[in-house]
Design a protein around this motif. Sequence first.
Motif, PDB file in Angstrom:
ATOM      1  N   PRO A  26       1.087  -1.069   0.132  1.00  0.00           N
ATOM      2  CA  PRO A  26      -0.128  -0.149  -0.049  1.00  0.00           C
ATOM      3  C   PRO A  26       0.825   1.207   0.074  1.00  0.00           C
ATOM      4  O   PRO A  26       2.131   1.231   0.188  1.00  0.00           O
ATOM      5  CB  PRO A  26      -0.880  -0.210   1.214  1.00  0.00           C
ATOM      6  CG  PRO A  26       0.017  -0.771   2.315  1.00  0.00           C
ATOM      7  CD  PRO A  26       0.794  -1.946   1.171  1.00  0.00           C
ATOM      8  N   SER A  27       0.283   2.298  -0.212  1.00  0.00           N
ATOM      9  CA  SER A  27       1.101   3.652  -0.179  1.00  0.00           C
ATOM     10  C   SER A  27       0.312   4.670   0.365  1.00  0.00           C
ATOM     11  O   SER A  27      -0.805   4.715   0.597  1.00  0.00           O
ATOM     12  CB  SER A  27       1.245   4.042  -1.788  1.00  0.00           C
ATOM     13  OG  SER A  27       0.388   4.320  -2.248  1.00  0.00           O
ATOM     14  N   ARG A  28       0.964   5.751   0.868  1.00  0.00           N
ATOM     15  CA  ARG A  28       0.321   6.919   1.376  1.00  0.00           C
ATOM     16  C   ARG A  28       1.035   8.130   0.463  1.00  0.00           C
ATOM     17  O   ARG A  28       2.280   8.041   0.002  1.00  0.00           O
ATOM     18  CB  ARG A  28       0.890   7.213   2.862  1.00  0.00           C
ATOM     19  CG  ARG A  28       0.050   6.121   3.852  1.00  0.00           C
ATOM     20  CD  ARG A  28       0.617   6.603   5.255  1.00  0.00           C
ATOM     21  NE  ARG A  28       0.147   5.781   6.126  1.00  0.00           N
ATOM     22  CZ  ARG A  28      -0.788   5.692   6.975  1.00  0.00           C
ATOM     23  NH1 ARG A  28      -1.564   6.825   6.859  1.00  0.00           N
ATOM     24  NH2 ARG A  28      -1.031   4.767   7.698  1.00  0.00           N
ATOM     25  N   ILE A  29       0.470   9.247   0.496  1.00  0.00           N
ATOM     26  CA  ILE A  29       1.055  10.534  -0.010  1.00  0.00           C
ATOM     27  C   ILE A  29       1.523  11.189   1.282  1.00  0.00           C
ATOM     28  O   ILE A  29       0.887  11.640   2.156  1.00  0.00           O
ATOM     29  CB  ILE A  29      -0.241  11.224  -0.774  1.00  0.00           C
ATOM     30  CG1 ILE A  29      -0.650  10.442  -1.782  1.00  0.00           C
ATOM     31  CG2 ILE A  29       0.439  12.581  -1.247  1.00  0.00           C
ATOM     32  CD1 ILE A  29       0.140  10.064  -2.901  1.00  0.00           C
ATOM     33  N   ILE A  30       2.833  11.636   1.201  1.00  0.00           N
ATOM     34  CA  ILE A  30       3.623  12.280   2.281  1.00  0.00           C
ATOM     35  C   ILE A  30       4.144  13.533   1.361  1.00  0.00           C
ATOM     36  O   ILE A  30       5.238  13.103   0.698  1.00  0.00           O
ATOM     37  CB  ILE A  30       4.507  11.471   3.030  1.00  0.00           C
ATOM     38  CG1 ILE A  30       3.652  10.297   3.691  1.00  0.00           C
ATOM     39  CG2 ILE A  30       5.227  12.309   4.047  1.00  0.00           C
ATOM     40  CD1 ILE A  30       4.672   9.215   4.380  1.00  0.00           C
ATOM     41  N   ASP A  31       3.881  14.602   1.842  1.00  0.00           N
ATOM     42  CA  ASP A  31       4.587  15.856   1.253  1.00  0.00           C
ATOM     43  C   ASP A  31       4.378  15.748  -0.227  1.00  0.00           C
ATOM     44  O   ASP A  31       5.400  16.233  -1.186  1.00  0.00           O
ATOM     45  CB  ASP A  31       6.009  15.998   1.881  1.00  0.00           C
ATOM     46  CG  ASP A  31       6.438  16.202   3.245  1.00  0.00           C
ATOM     47  OD1 ASP A  31       5.410  17.074   3.703  1.00  0.00           O
ATOM     48  OD2 ASP A  31       7.207  15.650   3.768  1.00  0.00           O
ATOM     49  N   GLY A  32       3.332  15.360  -0.687  1.00  0.00           N
ATOM     50  CA  GLY A  32       3.093  15.305  -2.207  1.00  0.00           C
ATOM     51  C   GLY A  32       3.775  14.231  -2.610  1.00  0.00           C
ATOM     52  O   GLY A  32       3.721  14.130  -4.024  1.00  0.00           O
ATOM     53  N   LYS A  33       4.285  13.308  -2.245  1.00  0.00           N
ATOM     54  CA  LYS A  33       5.040  12.199  -3.020  1.00  0.00           C
ATOM     55  C   LYS A  33       4.210  10.961  -2.396  1.00  0.00           C
ATOM     56  O   LYS A  33       4.125  10.594  -1.381  1.00  0.00           O
ATOM     57  CB  LYS A  33       6.629  12.069  -2.675  1.00  0.00           C
ATOM     58  CG  LYS A  33       7.307  13.371  -3.103  1.00  0.00           C
ATOM     59  CD  LYS A  33       8.655  13.437  -2.951  1.00  0.00           C
ATOM     60  CE  LYS A  33       9.405  14.817  -3.098  1.00  0.00           C
ATOM     61  NZ  LYS A  33      10.855  14.535  -2.868  1.00  0.00           N
ATOM     62  N   LYS A  34       4.115  10.178  -3.509  1.00  0.00           N
ATOM     63  CA  LYS A  34       3.667   8.539  -3.293  1.00  0.00           C
ATOM     64  C   LYS A  34       4.898   7.719  -2.402  1.00  0.00           C
ATOM     65  O   LYS A  34       6.204   7.562  -2.721  1.00  0.00           O
ATOM     66  CB  LYS A  34       3.285   7.975  -4.304  1.00  0.00           C
ATOM     67  CG  LYS A  34       2.921   6.610  -4.190  1.00  0.00           C
ATOM     68  CD  LYS A  34       2.416   6.177  -5.475  1.00  0.00           C
ATOM     69  CE  LYS A  34       1.704   4.696  -5.250  1.00  0.00           C
ATOM     70  NZ  LYS A  34       1.289   4.164  -6.669  1.00  0.00           N
ATOM     71  N   VAL A  35       4.614   7.286  -1.103  1.00  0.00           N
ATOM     72  CA  VAL A  35       5.603   6.455  -0.348  1.00  0.00           C
ATOM     73  C   VAL A  35       5.087   5.148  -0.090  1.00  0.00           C
ATOM     74  O   VAL A  35       4.016   5.029   0.262  1.00  0.00           O
ATOM     75  CB  VAL A  35       5.795   7.134   0.990  1.00  0.00           C
ATOM     76  CG1 VAL A  35       6.756   6.506   1.894  1.00  0.00           C
ATOM     77  CG2 VAL A  35       6.478   8.629   0.764  1.00  0.00           C
ATOM     78  N   LEU A  36       5.689   4.277  -0.571  1.00  0.00           N
ATOM     79  CA  LEU A  36       5.267   2.545  -0.162  1.00  0.00           C
ATOM     80  C   LEU A  36       5.471   2.323   1.240  1.00  0.00           C
ATOM     81  O   LEU A  36       6.590   2.668   1.620  1.00  0.00           O
ATOM     82  CB  LEU A  36       6.019   1.707  -1.629  1.00  0.00           C
ATOM     83  CG  LEU A  36       5.967   1.968  -2.905  1.00  0.00           C
ATOM     84  CD1 LEU A  36       6.781   0.894  -3.675  1.00  0.00           C
ATOM     85  CD2 LEU A  36       4.212   1.714  -3.044  1.00  0.00           C
TER      86      LEU A  36
END
Length: 68
Positions: A26-36
């Motif tokens: 899964p991923s999250r958006i952190i500071d506008g970036k997709k982080v796995l």
Amino acid sequence: MMDGTHSKADIVAHFVELCQKNNAAPSRIIDGKKVLIESKKEQEAYFNEAISTLISDLEVRCMFESIS
């Protein structure tokens, strides 16, 4: 899996297992970036939060009921 026969822990474990088995994350958006979310521990925390939120939303909408 929310049929009353599985615990929240069972559901979380199922999703973590799916990720591991299918080499997915899964991923999250952190500071506008997709982080796995790649580690098993982080996935467990992610899915625990997601399932808790889903259960709360379903409870508020009276989607769970008691059957006598």
